[in-house]
Design a protein around this motif. Structure first.
Motif, mmCIF file in Angstrom:
data_model
loop_
_atom_site.group_PDB
_atom_site.id
_atom_site.type_symbol
_atom_site.label_atom_id
_atom_site.label_comp_id
_atom_site.label_asym_id
_atom_site.label_seq_id
_atom_site.Cartn_x
_atom_site.Cartn_y
_atom_site.Cartn_z
ATOM 1 N N ASP A 144 0.829 -1.194 0.000
ATOM 2 C CA ASP A 144 0.000 0.000 0.000
ATOM 3 C C ASP A 144 0.866 1.247 0.000
ATOM 4 O O ASP A 144 2.076 1.198 -0.060
ATOM 5 C CB ASP A 144 -0.986 -0.003 1.180
ATOM 6 N N GLY A 165 -10.515 -0.578 3.671
ATOM 7 C CA GLY A 165 -9.877 0.198 2.619
ATOM 8 C C GLY A 165 -10.220 -0.394 1.272
ATOM 9 O O GLY A 165 -10.719 -1.508 1.181
ATOM 10 N N GLU A 168 -7.217 -2.688 -4.824
ATOM 11 C CA GLU A 168 -6.903 -2.250 -6.176
ATOM 12 C C GLU A 168 -7.961 -2.789 -7.129
ATOM 13 O O GLU A 168 -8.393 -3.934 -7.018
ATOM 14 C CB GLU A 168 -5.526 -2.781 -6.592
ATOM 15 N N THR A 175 -13.837 -5.155 -3.696
ATOM 16 C CA THR A 175 -13.874 -3.774 -3.266
ATOM 17 C C THR A 175 -14.799 -3.761 -2.068
ATOM 18 O O THR A 175 -15.951 -4.113 -2.169
ATOM 19 C CB THR A 175 -14.446 -2.866 -4.377
ATOM 20 N N LEU A 387 -12.112 8.311 2.545
ATOM 21 C CA LEU A 387 -12.259 7.377 1.431
ATOM 22 C C LEU A 387 -12.546 8.033 0.089
ATOM 23 O O LEU A 387 -12.376 7.419 -0.963
ATOM 24 C CB LEU A 387 -13.389 6.388 1.740
ATOM 25 N N LYS A 390 -9.816 7.912 -2.515
ATOM 26 C CA LYS A 390 -9.575 6.573 -3.050
ATOM 27 C C LYS A 390 -10.603 6.223 -4.118
ATOM 28 O O LYS A 390 -10.277 5.629 -5.144
ATOM 29 C CB LYS A 390 -9.605 5.543 -1.922
ATOM 30 N N SER A 393 -9.757 8.263 -7.230
ATOM 31 C CA SER A 393 -8.617 7.680 -7.949
ATOM 32 C C SER A 393 -9.024 6.421 -8.685
ATOM 33 O O SER A 393 -8.614 6.167 -9.822
ATOM 34 C CB SER A 393 -7.483 7.364 -6.965
#
Length: 403
Positions: A144, A165, A168, A175, A387, A390, A393
């Motif tokens: 990470d 979290g 990827e 997820t 979050l 994230k 992204s």
């Protein structure tokens, strides 16, 4: 419109997440949905519906959907969508979902999930090369941003759970279910929550009671110190949340003449377990509120008035309702199982219904214990402030030909 959001069951936490993403992405996305009714039919046929209704566009880069959708079917029916980078969000694991009756499990739903997230061998090798992952049996070690190694289990284990979290966004990886909770620093006192579901349910209309309490009066003075323990149960009225265990514990408290109030919140659907009507009658004057609250302000006010929030769930990937209640100041009591030990410190976990009863028995006798308690866990990591970046992204990444 570079992000295509698809939700085959647009209600509850599914709706909550999609609405939040649409709000954040604004003009950069298009949202396609189906109503939150007849879940099993949506799981079987949603791909066929969206094949016909999702507008064609050369601007799409990413497809984001929940696992109610059979993503493999949709990709086969719509080759243009099959070429997109895909992010699949799992609200539950159908391979391990509790069966309501003693009957053979309908494997179709778990099979849909397997088809949607299966990662073939050549992509496993590619994963290692692209993101620096190292294979360790059926798991990968991903580095990470802090440089620490964290294990990410692949779907070969039906009980695999992704750590807190976002994983990827590679096919075959979870997820996790972190709903968009706002930062505790930006919301009113004891009410730092995300949007509650706004859909209504006619099955609960006649049981709905509206709160008439003045919150500031209740939280101050002798009334606050002397009133009975207030227990909240803010979950869907379905068998996987195990309402039978919850109500059996409350009945036992009632039999021992222990003072308490209870608010049974959460949304119900077409089939409501019989235990709800039986429990409401048996609990009588102990019931403070009964039924779904479509207004998020009323819902958060109810949580702010409660002292203890309880989960008796048999299946839980995250449990947004429990985290919302903790934000509102409730003392959580959760099973020492499922995802809960990853989120809540040990003192908030119980192993058996008897342990749950004993904890509540003590709290009924001394409600001041929980009213003075300061939660010892960490919740900031579940806020949208933590979050949001994230997710942005994840949904801003460029598609790659090899995906």
């Amino acid at each position: 419109m570079s992000v295509l959001l698809i939700e085959a069951f647009y209600g509850g936490s599914h709706k909550q997440l999609m609405d939040l993403l649409q709000e954040e992405l604004q003009d950069d996305c298009v949202l396609c949905t189906l109503p939150a009714k007849k879940w099993h039919w949506k799981a079987r046929t949603a791909a066929l519906y969206f094949m016909q209704t999702v507008p064609a566009s050369t601007n799409y880069r990413i497809l984001f959907a929940s696992s109610v959708l059979n993503l493999a079917e949709l990709a086969a029916l719509r080759p243009d969508l099959g070429k997109l980078k895909k992010v699949l969000y799992f609200h539950e694991n159908q391979l391990a979902y509790p069966v309501q009756k003693c009957q053979e499990r309908d494997f179709q739903y778990g099979y849909n999930q397997i088809l949607s997230w299966f990662m073939p061998e050549h992509k496993l090798a590619h994963l290692e090369k692209v993101i620096g992952a190292k294979r360790n049996g059926d798991a990968y070690q991903l580095e990470d941003l802090s440089g620490q190694q964290k294990s990410r289990a692949l779907m070969k284990n039906s009980n695999a759970q992704c750590e807190s979290g976002l994983c990827e966004a590679q096919p075959g990886l979870y997820t996790t279910q972190h709903e968009g909770l706002p930062s505790p620093l930006t919301a009113p006192a004891r009410s730092n929550q995300s949007e509650a579901s706004e859909s209504t349910n006619p099955c609960q209309e006649e049981d709905k009671q509206h709160l008439t309490f003045n919150l500031s009066d209740i939280l101050s003075g002798k009334d606050y110190q002397q009133r009975p323990l207030h227990v909240a149960w803010p979950h869907r009225w379905e068998h996987d949340k195990d309402p039978e265990t919850f109500f059996k514990v409350l009945m036992k408290l009632k039999e021992k003449d222990l003072p308490f109030h209870v608010s049974v919140l959460g949304e119900a659907f077409t089939e409501i377990p019989d235990i709800f009507s039986e429990a409401k009658k048996a609990l009588g004057s102990s019931v403070l509120h009964w039924g779904y609250l479509p207004s998020k302000d009323d819902y958060f006010q109810a949580l702010c008035m409660a002292d203890v929030v309880i989960s008796t769930a048999k299946h839980e990937f995250f449990g947004v309702a429990m985290v919302e209640a903790v934000y509102c100041g409730c003392y959580p009591l959760c099973p020492k199982a499922l995802v809960y030990p990853e989120i809540f410190p040990a003192e908030y976990l119980y192993s058996t219904p008897e342990q749950l009863f004993k904890r509540l028995q003590n709290f009924c006798k001394r409600p001041d214990i929980v009213r003075k308690h300061l939660y010892k866990g960490e919740t900031a990591g579940f806020s949208w402030a933590a979050l949001g970046g994230k997710f942005r992204s994840l949904l801003a990444a460029e598609p790659r030909e090899d995906l």
